[in-house]
Design a protein around this motif. Sequence first.
Motif: not given
Length: 308
Positions: A165-171
């Motif tokens: 699993t890979i998570f991409i967020a801007c926070v």
Amino acid sequence: MTDLHERGHLLTEQVNPNSQNLDQLSCLELVEIFNREDEKAVAAVAAAKIQLAQAIEHTAECLQKGGRLFYVGAGTSGRLGVLDAAECPPTFCTPPELVQGIIAGGAGALVRSSEDLEDRFQDGETAIQERQITQLDVVVGITAGGTTPYVHGAINAARQRGATTIFIACVPAEQVSIEADIDIRLLTGPEVLAGSTRLKAGTATKLALNILSTGVMVRLGKVYGNRMVDVAVTNNKLRDRALRILQDLTGLSREASDFLLERSGKWVKLALLMHWTGLDKEQSLQLLSENQGNLRAAIASGKNYNKF
């Protein structure tokens, strides 16, 4: 974990002090402020380079073993994932099932707003179950603000099934935490238009996805030097590109390159191997298969053939 419905404190929801008089700016001033702020998107991707490299490495390993890559998102984030997935087959001649985009609301959400559907955690879990995700697969959850329940549901279900699993967020992680194998944070800051994450956050996300998918394809041997040797020759533009690649790398005339391309079944990689080794189509296909489709490795092992 932060309540997925509380968003006011998030970095992506803050008011940008540089654009508080946005509605009073001239057209030129509007362009200038957008341009200045967009520079932060590039910087945000650079700051996440270690995590992006890890994502490329792990994803390539999984795909080499027969796994698949899934992008999951809602709204702008979902559309960006679908776009990146859709561009892999024509660019790298991959089967459509190898890289897939999953968006809350399905295909209809690509052209119509379906933002309410992002609030359904269970729908994200269901999307993973329906695609029979396994431990060989990679699931990339994309959510600018980090809180989208649909994405969290998908990541949760993927982890239970043993997928990477890979998570991409801007926070930042301290605002929204998640359990994922690789956590990529693209900290672009408050938007020029407060809360409109299709702007800097969307730009940074597109850059990151470009890097991830292209990097993976490079590692899978879909590229020779910096050329698209697995490009699908499906229209006149792509045929012209294929011929130019052959001309540049072999020194052949356009006519000779065209003949070579046809002999190879319109596969640039195979055409190059045939030219450089002197092997016929069937022998070259076998050589590529023995080297997992990697042209450079196939050329090196081709020295064992008498015709090289």
